[in-house]
Scaffold this active site. Structure first.
Site, PDB file in Angstrom:
ATOM      1  N   GLU A 105       0.760  -1.087  -0.106  1.00  0.00           N
ATOM      2  CA  GLU A 105       0.157   0.066   0.024  1.00  0.00           C
ATOM      3  C   GLU A 105       0.938   1.358   0.025  1.00  0.00           C
ATOM      4  O   GLU A 105       2.083   1.190   0.418  1.00  0.00           O
ATOM      5  CB  GLU A 105      -0.707   0.058   1.334  1.00  0.00           C
ATOM      6  N   CYS A 135       4.851  -5.613  15.663  1.00  0.00           N
ATOM      7  CA  CYS A 135       4.355  -4.763  16.839  1.00  0.00           C
ATOM      8  C   CYS A 135       2.768  -4.933  17.193  1.00  0.00           C
ATOM      9  O   CYS A 135       1.902  -5.231  16.418  1.00  0.00           O
ATOM     10  CB  CYS A 135       4.449  -2.895  16.486  1.00  0.00           C
ATOM     11  N   CYS A 138      -0.029  -2.889  15.226  1.00  0.00           N
ATOM     12  CA  CYS A 138       0.052  -2.686  13.887  1.00  0.00           C
ATOM     13  C   CYS A 138      -0.623  -3.864  13.060  1.00  0.00           C
ATOM     14  O   CYS A 138      -0.134  -4.858  13.081  1.00  0.00           O
ATOM     15  CB  CYS A 138       1.632  -2.530  13.415  1.00  0.00           C
ATOM     16  N   SER A 210      11.240   5.963   8.616  1.00  0.00           N
ATOM     17  CA  SER A 210      10.818   5.318   9.793  1.00  0.00           C
ATOM     18  C   SER A 210      11.247   3.994  10.179  1.00  0.00           C
ATOM     19  O   SER A 210      11.105   3.278   9.366  1.00  0.00           O
ATOM     20  CB  SER A 210       9.160   5.699  10.041  1.00  0.00           C
ATOM     21  N   SER A 233      10.137   5.137  15.742  1.00  0.00           N
ATOM     22  CA  SER A 233       8.676   4.621  16.338  1.00  0.00           C
ATOM     23  C   SER A 233       9.203   4.506  17.770  1.00  0.00           C
ATOM     24  O   SER A 233       9.491   3.252  18.022  1.00  0.00           O
ATOM     25  CB  SER A 233       8.446   3.473  15.735  1.00  0.00           C
ATOM     26  N   CYS A 359      -2.928   1.287   8.311  1.00  0.00           N
ATOM     27  CA  CYS A 359      -1.771   0.640   7.368  1.00  0.00           C
ATOM     28  C   CYS A 359      -1.811  -0.804   7.306  1.00  0.00           C
ATOM     29  O   CYS A 359      -2.066  -1.252   8.238  1.00  0.00           O
ATOM     30  CB  CYS A 359      -0.373   0.977   7.886  1.00  0.00           C
TER      31      CYS A 359
HETATM   32  N1  SAH Z   1       8.227  -0.310  10.511  1.00  0.00           N
HETATM   33  C1  SAH Z   1       8.494   1.176  10.407  1.00  0.00           C
HETATM   34  C2  SAH Z   1       7.900   1.973   9.485  1.00  0.00           C
HETATM   35  C3  SAH Z   1       6.520   1.583   9.232  1.00  0.00           C
HETATM   36  S1  SAH Z   1       5.100   1.695  10.446  1.00  0.00           S
HETATM   37  C4  SAH Z   1       8.144   1.707  11.849  1.00  0.00           C
HETATM   38  O1  SAH Z   1       7.618   0.776  12.567  1.00  0.00           O
HETATM   39  O2  SAH Z   1       8.623   2.534  12.019  1.00  0.00           O
HETATM   40  C5  SAH Z   1       4.778   3.558  10.393  1.00  0.00           C
HETATM   41  C6  SAH Z   1       4.471   4.178  11.313  1.00  0.00           C
HETATM   42  O3  SAH Z   1       2.977   3.749  11.668  1.00  0.00           O
HETATM   43  C7  SAH Z   1       4.886   3.765  12.467  1.00  0.00           C
HETATM   44  O4  SAH Z   1       5.487   4.970  13.564  1.00  0.00           O
HETATM   45  C8  SAH Z   1       4.228   2.944  13.405  1.00  0.00           C
HETATM   46  O5  SAH Z   1       4.445   2.779  14.738  1.00  0.00           O
HETATM   47  C9  SAH Z   1       2.737   3.469  13.174  1.00  0.00           C
HETATM   48  N2  SAH Z   1       1.689   2.564  13.291  1.00  0.00           N
HETATM   49  C10 SAH Z   1       1.616   1.325  13.233  1.00  0.00           C
HETATM   50  N3  SAH Z   1       0.306   0.899  13.414  1.00  0.00           N
HETATM   51  C11 SAH Z   1      -0.369   2.072  13.906  1.00  0.00           C
HETATM   52  C12 SAH Z   1      -1.957   2.042  14.049  1.00  0.00           C
HETATM   53  N4  SAH Z   1      -2.628   1.276  14.204  1.00  0.00           N
HETATM   54  N5  SAH Z   1      -2.148   3.418  14.516  1.00  0.00           N
HETATM   55  C13 SAH Z   1      -1.026   4.608  14.165  1.00  0.00           C
HETATM   56  N6  SAH Z   1      -0.106   4.414  13.753  1.00  0.00           N
HETATM   57  C14 SAH Z   1       0.473   3.349  13.657  1.00  0.00           C
HETATM   58 FE1  SF4 Z   2       5.924  -2.554  13.610  1.00  0.00          FE
HETATM   59 FE2  SF4 Z   2       6.454  -0.676  11.722  1.00  0.00          FE
HETATM   60 FE3  SF4 Z   2       6.334  -3.489  11.111  1.00  0.00          FE
HETATM   61 FE4  SF4 Z   2       4.161  -2.461  11.719  1.00  0.00          FE
HETATM   62  S1  SF4 Z   2       5.450  -2.049  10.066  1.00  0.00           S
HETATM   63  S2  SF4 Z   2       4.878  -4.259  12.844  1.00  0.00           S
HETATM   64  S3  SF4 Z   2       4.783  -0.698  13.111  1.00  0.00           S
HETATM   65  S4  SF4 Z   2       7.708  -2.511  12.677  1.00  0.00           S
END
Ligand code: SAH
Ligand code: SF4
Length: 368
Positions: A105, A135, A138, A210, A233, A359
């Protein structure tokens, strides 16, 4: 609002190589091995990155035999637009498929000035299909790891969106699906191709990477040719809480992460962004605010509070199930506290609430 876009970029599964995944030197080597002159590499890069050729037949500067040879070996476009959803707030979500029917996406976010004119257009792009980090908050994480994107697949998201929207993107954030620093080589190569003098798609200062905090790779990135802006993050101010919601924190604790962040700042002199989703009763206490202040004051930085996008569609369990957004007054109180210590703070609104913008949401429903 919903809009289905007729697919102008449909690609078939292909065994050809991706020309946009080649570094300049590799393209030169390939051409020279085929008995061609080095300057042809510059012409080809110009055609692809500046003129945005999508077919070798458009490269009329090249002799016919070379166009034919390239077309036999390489593809120019390596992903395919599947779906486009336009939100009432102006953001647009794009679902792409890769040649092997995996999904990714990208989200376009226009930032308007007081006169309602789009001042800055940001595109959030993916670096993986799925993500291995998992995470608790996420949706992408629940997909698990599917695939590392190639440089070409990363760059195509920008080119296709620019063409679809007829607009120039002036800010790129690597904040879509995937952990960019666990796909390090491809991500760094994509950034190099975009920021290079020969292509000049976008300056490295307009690219934000990020990461969930892969400390050794943050240090390595500081020495890459085009270091981007760095966003961390953070989401927690103690190892205990961070371990609970971000499993990667068990490998890189806050102390090693902060050392790497300081190292990055010292080498690049670019402000660090900390991303923080305030969760009710988890990371939003007065003590958290105090610890966050200390973290944010270590090197010049700013803090972005991101609203928690609902992930109930993933049927969360365990810790994920417990996560609820903090009440806005509590977030405002923490933000005021940080500002009173001269820390720059942004409290973000969520884009695209009406178009399943969390996302991973679209990709997840397609995978199923
Ligand atoms: N993997 C990287 C980049 C992709 S995620 C990272 O974790 O930084 C991009 C951002 O979206 C990160 O700050 C992540 O913590 C945030 N994110 C993930 N799931 C989310 C959610 N449900 N609501 C708001 N932000 C979210
Ligand atoms: Fe965590 Fe970023 Fe991966 Fe989502 S995309 S699981 S926030 S590291």
């Amino acid at each position: 609002m919903f809009e289905y876009s007729e697919n102008r970029f449909q690609i078939k599964p292909s065994v050809k190589k991706q020309i946009k995944s080649l570094a300049y030197d590799e393209l030169v080597d390939y051409l020279q091995a085929a008995g061609e002159e080095k300057y042809r590499a510059d012409q080809i890069l110009h055609e692809i990155f500046v003129n945005r050729a999508t077919d070798f037949s458009q490269m009329t500067q090249l002799p016919k035999h070379l166009r034919k040879m390239l077309a036999e070996v390489f593809d120019i476009t390596s992903i395919s637009l599947e779906e486009k959803r336009v939100s009432a707030d102006g953001s647009v979500k794009f679902l792409f498929s890769l040649a092997d029917r995996k999904f990714i996406e990208a989200v376009y976010m226009p930032w308007a000035n007081d006169d309602g004119e789009v001042e800055r257009s940001t595109l959030c792009i993916s670096t993986m299909s799925g993500c291995p980090v998992g995470c608790a908050f996420c949706a992408t994480g629940t997909l698990g790891f599917k695939k590392n994107l190639s440089p070409s697949e990363i760059i195509d998201q920008i080119f296709i969106v620019e063409q679809e929207l007829g607009t120039k993107i002036n800010n790129i954030v690597l904040m879509g699906m995937g952990e960019p620093l666990l796909n390090y080589e491809n991500v760094v190569r994509a950034i190099s191709l975009l920021a290079d003098e020969k292509t000049k798609v976008i300056s490295r200062r307009k690219i934000t990477l990020s990461t969930s905090g892969i400390a050794p790779r943050i240090r390595e990135l500081a020495h890459s040719k085009f270091p981007p802006k760095l966003a961390i993050s953070l989401h927690a101010t103690t190892n205990g809480t961070r371990n609970k919601i971000m499993p990667i924190a068990q490998s890189f604790d806050l102390s090693s992460l902060m050392d790497a962040v300081e190292y990055y700042y010292r080498h690049t002199k670019m402000k660090i962004t900390y991303e923080y989703i305030p969760f009710d009763g988890i990371n939003d206490s007065a003590e958290d605010a105090e610890r966050l202040r200390k973290i944010a004051q270590r090197v010049p930085s700013r803090v972005n509070f991101i609203p928690f996008n609902d992930i109930s569609f993933t049927k969360p369990q365990g810790v994920s199930f417990e996560l609820k957004p903090s009440p806005p007054e509590r977030v405002a109180r923490i933000a005021d506290y940080l500002r009173s210590h001269k820390i720059a703070v942004i409290v973000r609104d969520s884009f695209g609430r009406d178009i399943e913008a969390a996302c991973g949401q679209l990709a997840l429903s397609r995978e199923k």
